[in-house]
Design an enzyme around this catalytic site. Structure first.
Site, short mmCIF file in Angstrom:
data_model
loop_
_atom_site.label_atom_id
_atom_site.label_comp_id
_atom_site.label_asym_id
_atom_site.label_seq_id
_atom_site.Cartn_x
_atom_site.Cartn_y
_atom_site.Cartn_z
N CYS A 158 0.81 -1.23 0.00
CA CYS A 158 0.00 0.00 0.00
C CYS A 158 0.84 1.27 0.00
O CYS A 158 0.43 2.29 -0.56
CB CYS A 158 -0.95 -0.01 1.18
SG CYS A 158 -0.22 -0.55 2.72
N HIS A 253 -1.50 7.00 3.72
CA HIS A 253 -0.04 6.87 3.74
C HIS A 253 0.56 8.04 2.97
O HIS A 253 0.26 8.26 1.79
CB HIS A 253 0.39 5.56 3.06
CG HIS A 253 0.09 4.33 3.86
ND1 HIS A 253 -0.42 4.34 5.15
CD2 HIS A 253 0.25 3.01 3.54
CE1 HIS A 253 -0.57 3.09 5.57
NE2 HIS A 253 -0.17 2.27 4.62
P1 NAP Z 1 -6.86 -7.96 9.24
O1 NAP Z 1 -7.66 -6.75 9.61
O2 NAP Z 1 -6.00 -8.60 10.26
O3 NAP Z 1 -7.90 -9.08 8.65
C1 NAP Z 1 -7.45 -10.38 8.38
C2 NAP Z 1 -8.55 -11.22 7.73
O4 NAP Z 1 -7.98 -12.53 7.47
C3 NAP Z 1 -9.78 -11.44 8.60
O5 NAP Z 1 -10.94 -11.51 7.80
C4 NAP Z 1 -9.50 -12.81 9.23
O6 NAP Z 1 -10.69 -13.53 9.59
C5 NAP Z 1 -8.82 -13.52 8.07
N1 NAP Z 1 -8.02 -14.64 8.54
C6 NAP Z 1 -7.10 -14.64 9.52
N2 NAP Z 1 -6.59 -15.89 9.68
C7 NAP Z 1 -7.22 -16.69 8.78
C8 NAP Z 1 -7.15 -18.07 8.45
N3 NAP Z 1 -6.33 -18.89 9.10
N4 NAP Z 1 -7.95 -18.54 7.46
C9 NAP Z 1 -8.78 -17.71 6.79
N5 NAP Z 1 -8.90 -16.37 7.06
C10 NAP Z 1 -8.12 -15.87 8.03
O7 NAP Z 1 -5.90 -7.66 8.00
P2 NAP Z 1 -6.05 -6.53 6.85
O8 NAP Z 1 -5.37 -5.28 7.23
O9 NAP Z 1 -7.47 -6.48 6.41
O10 NAP Z 1 -5.11 -7.15 5.71
C11 NAP Z 1 -5.54 -8.22 4.88
C12 NAP Z 1 -4.47 -8.44 3.80
O11 NAP Z 1 -4.36 -7.24 3.02
C13 NAP Z 1 -3.07 -8.70 4.38
O12 NAP Z 1 -2.41 -9.59 3.54
C14 NAP Z 1 -2.41 -7.32 4.33
O13 NAP Z 1 -1.02 -7.41 4.25
C15 NAP Z 1 -3.01 -6.77 3.04
N6 NAP Z 1 -3.05 -5.29 2.94
C16 NAP Z 1 -3.53 -4.53 3.97
C17 NAP Z 1 -3.59 -3.13 3.80
C18 NAP Z 1 -4.11 -2.20 4.87
O14 NAP Z 1 -4.03 -0.98 4.65
N7 NAP Z 1 -4.61 -2.68 5.99
C19 NAP Z 1 -3.18 -2.56 2.60
C20 NAP Z 1 -2.72 -3.38 1.57
C21 NAP Z 1 -2.66 -4.74 1.75
P3 NAP Z 1 -11.25 -13.54 11.10
O15 NAP Z 1 -11.90 -12.20 11.32
O16 NAP Z 1 -12.22 -14.66 11.08
O17 NAP Z 1 -10.08 -13.76 12.01
#
Ligand code: NAP
Length: 361
Positions: A158, A253
């Site tokens: 990002c 960001h």
């Molecule tokens: P997050 O808030 O921690 O959400 C994680 C998600 O993954 C939740 O829906 C969670 O489900 C699920 N999950 C966790 N463990 C799992 C498993 N074992 N099997 C299946 N699902 C699972 O993370 P996020 O910030 O949304 O980021 C998600 C992805 O996008 C990551 O790879 C991150 O690097 C990428 N990303 C994030 C951003 C940002 O600005 N935040 C920007 C670009 C890319 P539960 O709720 O059921 O635990």
């Protein structure tokens, strides 16, 4: 709904997943028909699964509130209910790679926010305004893996989406960049939910985000690379040095960038003209999530500001300012984008629109 592509979100309960749920509501081409997350959430109504951790100001869209959350590992269930999945799961990289490949092998298009496939040679890392032609790797990807309709495309990290499009606009105008020093100030939402502990973030800046500087320095090479013999060959011509900091902003960001040009150096007013007139394939195609304009240059000396400018172009535009001479390199500027919209869910939806417009889904 007739004519719309049925889409699902895996990782729908997380920070990025919630943004998909919001942004896909009333999308003209896509209908959100399936949500999935970890086994902890599977089987619950979406409303219950996000209770107490819904981070957005808007209410949970009514059309999604009662959907039953699936298990992201159950590919058959997804295949029955949608044709494309946005992947926003936070898991071990090897597990994500394997999971996304299983979806594609079952004929689903996968558009991922995860970094697991960013260095897979036949998987494009898309910023639709920068490298839309990298979608041309998809026929090779399908041939290499024996997939008929399935495919995987991924989003880059990002942080670099604030500064790579403005730099690309200069490259496209014929100005070769030799080196770039970038210092990012990245919002807490970039760390997912619940993010860093408040006691670590309030009244503080953390000068370390694990893995982020490496991604900021390496991923532009692949995005600016070219397709040869069925693989994407990285471009190593720009030297990049990145410092990435976590700051106490909720979303957005911001990056302070200094550039050195290889031979010809553009005048400052020429750079502003290039940015203000920049249009790319998503704008030409009129894709629903393509901001018009994509690059907004502001003349005020104190802009862009994270809180005031992150929502420009519904969170899809990149706001630039403070362009000036650099006494060490050649020029310097500040650029800002919304990390969970342009940098994650919104940027991935724009990638999916590009895939649909080009006939890949
Ligand atoms: P997050 O808030 O921690 O959400 C994680 C998600 O993954 C939740 O829906 C969670 O489900 C699920 N999950 C966790 N463990 C799992 C498993 N074992 N099997 C299946 N699902 C699972 O993370 P996020 O910030 O949304 O980021 C998600 C992805 O996008 C990551 O790879 C991150 O690097 C990428 N990303 C994030 C951003 C940002 O600005 N935040 C920007 C670009 C890319 P539960 O709720 O059921 O635990």
């Amino acid at each position: 709904m007739a004519g719309k592509v049925r889409v699902g979100v895996i990782g729908a309960t997380g920070m990025v997943g919630q943004n998909y749920v919001r942004l896909l509501s009333n999308h003209p081409w896509f209908e959100l028909t399936y949500v999935a997350a970890s086994p902890r959430s599977a089987g619950k109504r979406y409303m219950e699964a996000v209770a107490g951790r819904w981070v957005l100001d808007e209410e949970v869209p009514a059309a999604v509130a009662d959907l039953t959350v699936g298990d992201a590992g159950d590919v058959d269930a997804a295949r029955r209910q949608c044709d494309l999945v946005f992947s926003a799961v936070e898991m071990d990289k090897e597990a994500v790679r394997e999971l996304e490949e299983r979806y594609a092998a079952q004929g689903l298009a996968v558009v991922s926010n995860n970094s697991a496939h960013r260095w897979t040679e036949d998987v494009p890392v898309l910023i639709p305004e920068v490298n839309p032609h990298h979608t041309e790797i998809i026929p090779f990807q399908r041939q290499n893996r024996g997939w008929d309709r399935g495919l995987i495309v991924v989003k880059p990290n990002c942080s670099l989406q604030s500064y790579l499009p403005p730099v690309y606009a200069l490259l496209r105008a014929g100005y070769e960049v030799e080196s770039m020093v970038v210092v990012t100030m990245q919002a807490v939402s970039g760390a997912g939910y619940p993010g860093p502990a408040s006691i670590d973030m309030i009244d503080n800046i953390i000068p370390y985000i694990p893995g982020e500087e490496e991604k900021s320095e390496q991923e532009p090479r692949k995005i600016l690379g070219f397709i040869q013999n069925g693989r994407i060959v990285p471009d190593h011509s720009i030297h990049i040095s990145a410092h990435c900091n976590r700051v106490p902003a909720l979303d957005g960001h911001l990056a302070c960038v200094s550039l050195k040009f290889r031979s010809r150096k553009p005048a400052l007013d020429e750079i502003v003209r290039i940015w203000r007139t920049f249009r790319a394939e998503p704008q030409e195609l009129g894709l629903p999530f393509a901001p018009q304009p994509v690059l907004i240059y502001r003349d005020e000396p104190d802009r862009p500001q994270t809180r005031r400018d992150r929502d420009a172009g519904r969170g899809m535009a990149i706001t630039i300012g403070r362009l000036r001479e650099c006494p060490v390199l050649d020029v310097r500027f500040v650029a800002l984008s919304h990390n969970t919209v342009r940098g994650a869910a919104g940027g991935a939806i724009l990638s999916a629109e590009l895939l649909k417009a080009k006939g890949y889904i």
